[in-house]
Design a protein around this motif. Structure first.
Motif, short mmCIF file in Angstrom:
data_model
loop_
_atom_site.label_atom_id
_atom_site.label_comp_id
_atom_site.label_asym_id
_atom_site.label_seq_id
_atom_site.Cartn_x
_atom_site.Cartn_y
_atom_site.Cartn_z
N ASP A 1 35.93 7.43 30.14
CA ASP A 1 36.87 8.00 29.43
C ASP A 1 35.90 8.75 28.22
O ASP A 1 36.10 9.83 27.88
N SER A 2 35.04 8.00 27.50
CA SER A 2 34.34 8.31 26.39
C SER A 2 33.51 9.42 26.71
O SER A 2 33.23 10.51 26.00
N PHE A 3 32.91 9.47 27.86
CA PHE A 3 32.19 10.76 28.45
C PHE A 3 32.92 11.86 28.60
O PHE A 3 32.61 13.04 28.06
N GLN A 4 34.16 11.80 29.26
CA GLN A 4 34.96 13.01 29.37
C GLN A 4 35.40 13.54 27.96
O GLN A 4 35.49 14.70 28.01
N HIS A 5 35.70 12.53 26.83
CA HIS A 5 36.03 13.21 25.88
C HIS A 5 34.86 13.94 25.03
O HIS A 5 35.08 15.00 24.43
N LEU A 6 33.70 13.52 25.39
CA LEU A 6 32.61 14.06 24.88
C LEU A 6 32.17 15.47 25.26
O LEU A 6 32.03 16.42 24.66
N VAL A 7 32.58 15.58 26.59
CA VAL A 7 32.41 16.74 27.32
C VAL A 7 33.55 17.84 26.97
O VAL A 7 33.03 19.27 26.44
N GLU A 8 34.67 17.09 26.45
CA GLU A 8 35.62 18.11 25.95
C GLU A 8 35.48 18.76 24.70
O GLU A 8 35.63 19.94 24.46
N ILE A 9 34.86 17.94 23.86
CA ILE A 9 34.47 18.13 22.50
C ILE A 9 33.42 19.21 22.55
O ILE A 9 33.20 20.34 21.79
N ALA A 10 32.28 19.08 23.34
CA ALA A 10 31.27 19.94 23.76
C ALA A 10 31.72 21.40 23.96
O ALA A 10 31.30 22.45 23.68
N GLU A 11 32.79 21.45 24.85
CA GLU A 11 33.39 22.61 25.28
C GLU A 11 34.12 23.36 24.04
O GLU A 11 34.11 24.48 24.18
N LYS A 12 34.76 22.50 23.28
CA LYS A 12 35.43 23.17 22.19
C LYS A 12 34.44 23.76 21.20
O LYS A 12 34.79 24.64 20.69
N ASN B 1 31.33 24.60 22.02
CA ASN B 1 30.25 25.50 22.50
C ASN B 1 29.04 24.77 22.15
O ASN B 1 28.01 25.52 21.89
N ALA B 2 28.94 23.48 22.54
CA ALA B 2 27.87 22.67 22.27
C ALA B 2 27.02 22.47 23.59
O ALA B 2 27.59 22.01 24.48
N ALA B 3 25.57 22.02 23.22
CA ALA B 3 24.91 21.34 24.28
C ALA B 3 24.79 19.64 24.21
O ALA B 3 24.74 19.46 22.94
N VAL B 4 24.89 18.89 25.08
CA VAL B 4 24.67 17.39 24.82
C VAL B 4 23.44 17.01 25.21
O VAL B 4 22.85 17.35 26.50
N GLU B 5 22.55 16.53 24.09
CA GLU B 5 21.37 15.90 24.58
C GLU B 5 21.68 14.32 24.61
O GLU B 5 22.29 13.61 23.73
N LEU B 6 20.94 13.75 25.66
CA LEU B 6 21.03 12.51 26.08
C LEU B 6 19.86 11.60 25.48
O LEU B 6 18.70 11.96 25.67
N ILE B 7 20.04 10.51 24.87
CA ILE B 7 18.94 9.41 24.57
C ILE B 7 19.28 8.17 25.03
O ILE B 7 20.38 7.67 24.90
N ARG B 8 18.53 7.68 25.95
CA ARG B 8 18.79 6.21 26.14
C ARG B 8 17.82 5.39 25.44
O ARG B 8 16.70 5.52 25.28
N LEU B 9 18.69 4.48 24.54
CA LEU B 9 17.93 3.70 23.52
C LEU B 9 17.92 2.28 24.16
O LEU B 9 18.66 1.78 24.55
#
Length: 509
Positions: free
Chosen positions: A283-294, A296-304
């Protein structure tokens, strides 16, 4: 003009049905193989794309751009052919799911042609000279390849009946009878081109041509861009990291006929998503995608991760899918290259590949990296030229105990806030802070009731209130000032909370 799309298997009677239907209607028949050959001829690596998707390989940003080019090419070809036919004519396209590259065209007749497996096995054994068992396995593998392709490119289930207007089964209808029935169906008013739909086709053609030109020019071929056209007004949106190359877009698009106005805008911002293990189904990823669409943002991934790289665990960078090796295994009917050892090692259960592919599907993919260490290592790895509007920290330090992990996560968030001066939030607070859910509805209702009561009683009792505030005497004035000082922030909190939630609801934070 009319557009008919037939979705078919690799071996079945879909192609023959399309040709027969086109003959009866007097339309032009176009096959997927014809268009993919043309796409390959202009430099789009269709074979590489298919093998990367079939083998679950992580796609580099370069390959995701090639996917955009391929989809734009198919859209452009179908729209151009449809417009060429003129009134009273049209095209019949047979392939996988051609209608999915024609968004917004509601009058397209969408047909799925299916053939019984036994019939397909017979065809394969005859054409490829395989045993019955091998022919069955071959058909099943090709079907799975098509499912992956459609799921990746269009985020759709190839076999979903809601994608089609009608399904034709070869076991029940001959090609001639099926074509006759579809001829009558094609003449129904629901599938006729209206002036508004013709305008939509022209808009799709213009936007796809613009995308192709951007992807063909050497100066902009690496730009991740989306193009929208409406009655000659073209809007191009690109990611922040492509700002330098995107400056050439206006001059490149000048040669395209039909553009009345051109607007080039940069994607608003970047969102940085930090996890140790990613899962695109949460769900958290889906929420993140929804925010990115709102936004108009690109999502950068970092595996820490604190685990240092070994032979089985190496830093992930989006691989260059142009690196090829030969593979003697099954190719799903498409001869091309296969994943190298680097890519196989990258997909070691960390979920970065799947998450990056999901972001590519929705057009929100930024970069992807792996950082070994803690906060200091993370700070040194961040792209200082990127503009981040939000940093989201998920599950990190998983090898630690629960209490230690929570403390280290809080320390990481505090460190990022202090050093980057960017809003930093955990995935647990993401929805409540930036999205509108059930809790926000309840809060808004409560704020609305309290705000209404506040205004109601102030107006009803305004005379006693004015008398109280203007009463003479030093002691009374001190009491009046204290009452105002107490009431004002409470009223501001209530009214401000209501306004904040309303703005969030209409996506105007």
């Amino acid at each position: 003009m009319q557009i008919i799309c037939i979705s078919r298997y690799s071996y079945g009677y879909g192609k023959d049905l399309a040709e027969k239907l086109a003959e009866k209607l007097g339309y032009k028949c176009i096959g997927r193989e014809e268009l993919t050959d043309q796409a390959t001829a202009i430099g789009i690596p269709v074979g590489k794309l298919e093998m990367a998707i079939m083998n679950h390989r992580a796609l580099s940003e370069k390959m995701s751009i090639e996917i955009d080019r391929f989809k734009a090419f198919i859209t452009s070809a179908l729209c151009e052919q449809a417009l060429k036919t003129g009134p009273g004519s049209g095209i019949v396209y047979h392939g996988r799911t051609g209608h999915l590259v024609l968004p917004g065209l509601t009058h397209v007749l969408r047909i799925r042609a299916i053939t019984e497996m036994e019939d397909r096995i017979k065809i394969v054994t005859q054409r490829l000279h395989l045993t019955r068992e091998k022919a069955k396995i071959y058909n099943e593998q090709v079907d799975e390849d098509i499912r992956r392709w459609v799921r990746f490119l269009y985020n759709a289930n190839w076999e979903d009946p809601s994608l089609y207007d009608i399904t034709i089964n070869s076991a029940h209808l001959t090609i001639g009878n099926a074509a006759s029935a579809l001829t009558h169906m094609a003449r129904l008013p629901e599938f006729q081109i209206t002036p508004a739909l013709q305008q939509s086709i022209e808009d799709l053609l213009l936007s796809s041509r613009c995308r192709l030109v951007i992807g063909t020019d050497e100066r902009t071929r690496e730009v991740k861009a989306s193009v929208i056209a409406e009655k000659g007004r073209v809007s191009v949106t690109y990611l922040p990291q492509h700002s330098k190359q995107a400056q050439y877009i206006p001059s490149i698009l000048k040669k395209i006929d039909g553009i009345q106005s051109l607007t080039c805008t940069i994607a608003t911002t970047n969102i940085l998503y930090i996890q140790e293990k990613f899962d695109p189904e949460t769900d958290s990823f889906q929420h993140l995608v929804e925010i990115a669409e709102k936004w108009n943002a690109a999502v950068e991934l970092i595996r820490l991760t604190s685990q240092q790289p070994t032979g089985e665990d190496i830093p992930l960078e989006p691989p260059d899918a142009s690196a090829t090796t030969l593979n003697p295994e099954y190719h799903g009917g498409i001869l091309d290259d296969t994943p190298d050892a680097h890519e196989r090692e990258n997909d070691a259960g960390h979920g970065v590949t799947e998450t990056l592919n999901k972001l590519i599907q929705v057009g929100r993919a930024g970069a992807a990296h792996t950082v070994y260490g803690g906060a200091q290592a993370l700070e040194g790895r961040l792209n200082r030229t990127a503009k981040y509007s939000l940093i989201v920290v998920g599950d990190v330090f998983l090898s630690r105990g629960d209490a230690v992990r929570k403390r280290m996560k809080r320390d990481l968030i505090s460190f990022l806030i202090d050093h980057l001066h960017v809003p930093v939030i955990s995935t647990e607070d993401l929805k409540e802070q930036y999205l509108f859910g059930r809790k926000q509805w309840m809060e808004t209702a409560a704020y609305a009731i309290l705000s209404t009561l506040t205004y109601f009683y102030v107006f009803i009792y305004q005379k006693p209130i004015l008398v109280f505030l203007s009463a003479p005497g030093t002691q009374h004035r001190i009491l009046s000032a204290a009452a105002v000082a107490l009431f004002t922030p409470i009223a501001a909190f209530i009214i401000g909370g209501f306004a904040h939630n309303i703005l969030k609801l209409i996506k105007l934070e």
